[in-house]
Enzyme design. Sequence first.
Site, PDB file in Angstrom:
ATOM      1  N   GLU A  18       4.708  -6.446 -45.133  1.00  0.00           N
ATOM      2  CA  GLU A  18       4.538  -5.502 -45.891  1.00  0.00           C
ATOM      3  C   GLU A  18       2.966  -5.965 -46.497  1.00  0.00           C
ATOM      4  O   GLU A  18       2.080  -5.441 -45.842  1.00  0.00           O
ATOM      5  CB  GLU A  18       5.363  -7.416 -46.762  1.00  0.00           C
ATOM      6  CG  GLU A  18       5.941  -7.235 -47.822  1.00  0.00           C
ATOM      7  CD  GLU A  18       6.347  -6.427 -49.206  1.00  0.00           C
ATOM      8  OE1 GLU A  18       5.302  -6.281 -49.102  1.00  0.00           O
ATOM      9  OE2 GLU A  18       7.456  -7.054 -49.409  1.00  0.00           O
ATOM     10  N   ASN A 151       7.729  -9.368 -57.568  1.00  0.00           N
ATOM     11  CA  ASN A 151       6.699  -8.098 -56.227  1.00  0.00           C
ATOM     12  C   ASN A 151       5.594  -7.529 -56.660  1.00  0.00           C
ATOM     13  O   ASN A 151       5.380  -8.436 -57.246  1.00  0.00           O
ATOM     14  CB  ASN A 151       8.688  -8.250 -55.633  1.00  0.00           C
ATOM     15  CG  ASN A 151       8.420  -7.550 -54.227  1.00  0.00           C
ATOM     16  OD1 ASN A 151       7.423  -8.174 -53.440  1.00  0.00           O
ATOM     17  ND2 ASN A 151      10.039  -8.508 -53.814  1.00  0.00           N
ATOM     18  N   ASP A 198      11.048  -3.644 -53.939  1.00  0.00           N
ATOM     19  CA  ASP A 198      10.524  -4.182 -53.471  1.00  0.00           C
ATOM     20  C   ASP A 198       9.120  -4.090 -53.946  1.00  0.00           C
ATOM     21  O   ASP A 198       8.421  -4.333 -55.229  1.00  0.00           O
ATOM     22  CB  ASP A 198      10.504  -3.925 -52.122  1.00  0.00           C
ATOM     23  CG  ASP A 198       9.807  -5.417 -51.317  1.00  0.00           C
ATOM     24  OD1 ASP A 198       8.970  -5.966 -51.242  1.00  0.00           O
ATOM     25  OD2 ASP A 198      11.057  -6.026 -50.545  1.00  0.00           O
TER      26      ASP A 198
END
Length: 308
Positions: A18, A151, A198
């Site tokens: 991420e 997010n 996301d």
Amino acid sequence: MKRFHAVPASQHTYGLGEGPVWDADHDRVLWVDINAGKVHRGTLSARGIREAGVLHLQETVGAVVSARDGELLIAGARRLYRVAPDGAVTPGPELITGGTASRLNDGGCDPDGRFLVGSLALDDRVGTEVLVRVDQEGGIEMIDQDLGMSNGLAFSPAGDQLYNIDTSARVVWIRAYDSRSGGIGHRQEFVRIEGSPDGMCVDVEGNLWIAIWGAGQVRCYSAGGEPLAVVEVPAPNTTSVAFVGPALDTLLITTAAEQLSDAQRARYPDSGRLFTAQVEIDGLPVASWAGADAWPERFGAAMTVRRS
């Protein structure tokens, strides 16, 4: 609608890769592996991303950003940490207090270098997650407190609009933002996403590039909310995106190896790797973290972490 295809760019795979970011001052890529509690750094070449080191906290890590001098700011499970260039780690403010079953998630800097970070629930609560802003003195300001899962964050090219994603609601919000005064406007729906949005980033024309978890895609939307392009990624759980490289001409995509069935793992063996794509446009530079001059006195002495 333009279509592009991403290719694997790392040897290693990550459980929940991420938060990629290009640290222009040090010609490096930073990203995290959330559940492994690791912050990775690497260099970009024609062959992809070569890992150059990893820092391991004993908790989840939601995001990382860098200051101009190379100091890192990390969103841990519930609080922030500063990591000096020599590796010394200093605790910062605790953003999730009490017994709340949440953890910090995606984060990034505003045009003046303040740090914004959101949270996600670790239980069945809905609509109670936050997005907060932390200034250079460690002051904390609430931006949202009714999100399902905070997010991706991004700013318009002029820096006067903030975009933030609520994955649970499948919405990208937009609001006016004045980084000099700190003024924040009322949020409005920018676009509603089919799927689970996301992480995201912005290109030089103000288009948003959004990773869609579960779809194996990064989708591009214009500043008016119209779909423009899709990047196909051979890994279903695409997590986040960033433009990287000295010219910001390469789209870097993180993915996750976690939360896949055996059949999916067999079909998508590159899941969890970093990917890159050439998408015919350059990215928008992101601001460095402004630092936190008052934190050492307010939040205690340095501690140690494993570093390799």
